[in-house]
Structure formats: C-alpha cells, structure tokens
Write an enzyme that holds these catalytic residues in place. Structure first.
Site, PDB file in Angstrom:
ATOM      1  N   GLU A  14      37.883  44.588  35.462  1.00  0.00           N
ATOM      2  CA  GLU A  14      37.633  44.991  34.154  1.00  0.00           C
ATOM      3  C   GLU A  14      37.329  46.382  33.886  1.00  0.00           C
ATOM      4  O   GLU A  14      37.736  47.150  33.164  1.00  0.00           O
ATOM      5  CB  GLU A  14      36.537  44.031  33.677  1.00  0.00           C
ATOM      6  CG  GLU A  14      36.896  42.768  33.472  1.00  0.00           C
ATOM      7  CD  GLU A  14      35.602  41.616  33.542  1.00  0.00           C
ATOM      8  OE1 GLU A  14      34.768  42.111  33.316  1.00  0.00           O
ATOM      9  OE2 GLU A  14      36.133  40.568  33.540  1.00  0.00           O
ATOM     10  N   GLY A  58      37.914  34.522  34.653  1.00  0.00           N
ATOM     11  CA  GLY A  58      37.578  34.086  33.406  1.00  0.00           C
ATOM     12  C   GLY A  58      38.623  33.195  32.847  1.00  0.00           C
ATOM     13  O   GLY A  58      38.725  32.919  31.641  1.00  0.00           O
ATOM     14  N   SER A 103      36.878  32.501  38.568  1.00  0.00           N
ATOM     15  CA  SER A 103      36.643  31.168  38.224  1.00  0.00           C
ATOM     16  C   SER A 103      36.009  30.221  39.438  1.00  0.00           C
ATOM     17  O   SER A 103      36.574  29.042  39.365  1.00  0.00           O
ATOM     18  CB  SER A 103      38.017  30.448  37.806  1.00  0.00           C
ATOM     19  OG  SER A 103      38.364  31.125  36.617  1.00  0.00           O
ATOM     20  N   GLU A 122      39.401  39.518  44.472  1.00  0.00           N
ATOM     21  CA  GLU A 122      39.160  38.720  42.889  1.00  0.00           C
ATOM     22  C   GLU A 122      40.652  38.837  42.383  1.00  0.00           C
ATOM     23  O   GLU A 122      41.009  39.850  41.638  1.00  0.00           O
ATOM     24  CB  GLU A 122      38.356  39.295  42.039  1.00  0.00           C
ATOM     25  CG  GLU A 122      36.697  39.441  42.452  1.00  0.00           C
ATOM     26  CD  GLU A 122      35.809  39.362  41.344  1.00  0.00           C
ATOM     27  OE1 GLU A 122      34.955  38.618  41.298  1.00  0.00           O
ATOM     28  OE2 GLU A 122      35.881  40.338  40.860  1.00  0.00           O
ATOM     29  N   HIS A 127      35.647  46.720  39.878  1.00  0.00           N
ATOM     30  CA  HIS A 127      35.817  45.477  39.052  1.00  0.00           C
ATOM     31  C   HIS A 127      37.263  45.802  38.120  1.00  0.00           C
ATOM     32  O   HIS A 127      37.400  46.649  37.854  1.00  0.00           O
ATOM     33  CB  HIS A 127      34.687  44.890  38.440  1.00  0.00           C
ATOM     34  CG  HIS A 127      34.806  43.740  37.941  1.00  0.00           C
ATOM     35  ND1 HIS A 127      35.649  43.218  36.787  1.00  0.00           N
ATOM     36  CD2 HIS A 127      34.452  42.407  38.388  1.00  0.00           C
ATOM     37  CE1 HIS A 127      35.612  41.805  36.780  1.00  0.00           C
ATOM     38  NE2 HIS A 127      34.962  41.243  37.504  1.00  0.00           N
ATOM     39  N   LYS A 154      27.895  40.708  33.723  1.00  0.00           N
ATOM     40  CA  LYS A 154      28.773  41.547  32.869  1.00  0.00           C
ATOM     41  C   LYS A 154      27.986  41.885  31.793  1.00  0.00           C
ATOM     42  O   LYS A 154      26.937  42.126  32.017  1.00  0.00           O
ATOM     43  CB  LYS A 154      30.124  40.680  32.414  1.00  0.00           C
ATOM     44  CG  LYS A 154      30.971  40.024  33.551  1.00  0.00           C
ATOM     45  CD  LYS A 154      32.303  39.611  33.495  1.00  0.00           C
ATOM     46  CE  LYS A 154      33.017  39.093  34.676  1.00  0.00           C
ATOM     47  NZ  LYS A 154      34.122  38.654  34.720  1.00  0.00           N
ATOM     48  N   ASN A 201      27.685  38.089  38.798  1.00  0.00           N
ATOM     49  CA  ASN A 201      27.884  39.387  37.999  1.00  0.00           C
ATOM     50  C   ASN A 201      27.772  38.886  36.590  1.00  0.00           C
ATOM     51  O   ASN A 201      28.767  38.353  36.036  1.00  0.00           O
ATOM     52  CB  ASN A 201      29.438  39.705  38.584  1.00  0.00           C
ATOM     53  CG  ASN A 201      29.903  40.577  37.372  1.00  0.00           C
ATOM     54  OD1 ASN A 201      29.238  41.202  36.591  1.00  0.00           O
ATOM     55  ND2 ASN A 201      31.215  40.957  37.240  1.00  0.00           N
TER      56      ASN A 201
END
Ligand code: PGA
Length: 259
Positions: free
Chosen positions: A101, A177, A217, A171, A99, A16, A14
């Site tokens: 985010e 991250g 991660s 996730e 996702h 981003k 991904n």
C-alpha cells in the site's frame, strides 16, 4: 522485543489505519493472555498515534509493538514525517517497510524503500520488509523476477550482521484484502525461492535464520495449512488482526500444530 538471529515463528498484526488508543490498550491487554506460554513471537504494527500507549500496555508481556512506516530521513524540515528515532522513542521495537500500500498508494520506490531499510538497520531497528508481485505480474509469470528485483534493491548495502534484523514478508498484492490467499503450495514455492536468493547473497546461515512471513488474506481457516509449510515462518495479518477473536485463532493454529 523479538530476539535476533533465531528462526522462531512470528505472527504480526498490521492494523493499517484502524482503531483508537482506547481500543488498542484493551486489545493488547487481552492479547497478553494469548501470548503467555506461546512458542511464537507476536507483534502488532499500530498507527503512529497508538505506539506509545500500546507499548505501555504491552510492557511486561510477550507482545512487540511496532510501526507501519517511517521516514527515510533522520530528522529535519519534513512536515508530517515520523523518524526511526521517534518511533523507537515512542516504544516501537520493529517497523514495517515497503508494504504494497505504501508502494502503490504513496509512490514509494525501491530506492526510497532501500533508504528506509538502511536507516532502520543502522538504528538497530528490527525491520519487516514487505515484497510481492501484482496480479498483472503474477498472470505474466514474472513473480520471481519482481521479487528478485525487490530483494536486491530494497536490501542493497545491508550487511550480513544487519540481515539479522530483517524479517521478510512475502505478500502477493493480489491476495491482500481480497479474501483470496495464495495456496500453501504457491506460497511455499515462493518462500523457497526467496530463501535461496538470500543464501546466495548473504550466506546460508543468514538464510536459514531468516524469518519469512506470508501475508495476504490470512484467516483462521487457512493459517494451519500455510504454517505446515517448511519455509513459511509466520504471518503478516491485516484484516483478520483487527478482531481479537480471529487474530487469537490464527495464533492458536500454531499452538495446535506445535503440540
Ligand atoms: P490482509 O492484509 O490480511 O487484510 O489481506 C495483509 C497486509 O496488508 O499486510
């Protein structure tokens, strides 16, 4: 294209909001060599602007190109939005939906995510649905309740047949991250829970064939241990997918295991 209804391991990068078109083309060309003779499915979820060129570069290779998001509407006066038909037209064979985010920074609710999932599966688009709990929820011990709500609401009205288009990506938000991945044991336990939920709602056959990826991660150093778990069927990789070297190593950790 990922074949449907087979539990073949799947590793997706991904990207981003990173990279240029030129970088995407060069990356795909190099990754194609890694994908040859590989027993897993490899995908790259790229920014909208790169879908067409990345898909062109991936033609004839075993790499699937996908989008990271799409509109919940089919078409219309929605400035700045990109529809499912448009990403398909550009060459995307899958889409990431929900996702964390998108949920956190762009206020996507479970309702909106469900609309997007329905839009995608009605268009026969392979869909990676992301779910996961926040650090606060993890500390409160409510992970299972959170995941159950997301799975039931985000996949509401998805038929048994359409479930064959779904990949689930667990996730944990606290692992994305942060450099702090979930342990293999925690991830496996959670994946088992999700598979059971799916089995109860859509049947054992669907659950047995459902690919459940772990994300958060993932690095070359922890990939092998996570893949050793029975219910971890691959990864959604953020940061480590931006480097050809680390993404290749993550893919190869699978090869080492299989051989
Ligand atoms: P990360 O991101 O690998 O950088 O933690 C994962 C993701 O956001 O899908």
């Amino acid at each position: 294209m990922f074949p449907e209804s087979m539990r073949v391991r799947k590793i997706i990068g991904n990207w981003k909001m990173y990279k240029t078109i030129a970088e995407a083309k060069a990356f795909v060309a190099s990754l194609a060599f890694v994908a040859i003779n590989n027993p897993i499915h490899i995908g790259l979820a790229v920014p909208f602007t790169m879908i067409a060129s990345a898909a062109e570069a991936a033609r004839g290779t075993l790499i699937a190109i996908g989008a990271q998001n799409m509109s919940d509407e089919a078409e219309g006066p929605y400035t700045g939005e990109v529809s499912c038909q448009m990403i398909k037209d550009a060459g995307a064979s899958f889409v990431i939906i929900g996702h964390s985010e998108r949920r956190r920074l762009f206020q996507e609710t479970d309702f909106i995510i469900n609309r997007k999932v329905i839009r995608a599966v009605n268009s026969n688009m392979q869909t990676v649905l992301c779910i996961g709990e926040t650090l606060e929820e993890y500390n409160q011990g409510v992970t299972k309740e959170v995941l159950k709500k997301q799975i039931m609401e985000n996949l509401q009205a998805v038929t048994v047949e359409q479930m064959k288009l779904i990949t689930l990506a667990y996730e944990p938000v606290w692992a994305i991250g942060t450099g702090q991945s979930a342990t293999a044991e925690i991830a496996e336990h959670t994946h088992q829970f999700c598979r059971e939920l799916i089995a109860n709602k859509w049947g054992k056959n669907i659950a047995d064939h459902l690919v459940i990826q772990y994300g958060g991660s993932v690095k070359p150093e922890n990939a092998g241990g996570l893949l050793d778990q029975i219910d971890i069927d691959g990864f959604l990789v953020g940061g480590a997918s931006l480097s050809l070297d680390s993404f290749t190593k993550i893919i190869q950790s699978q090869q080492i295991k299989v051989s």
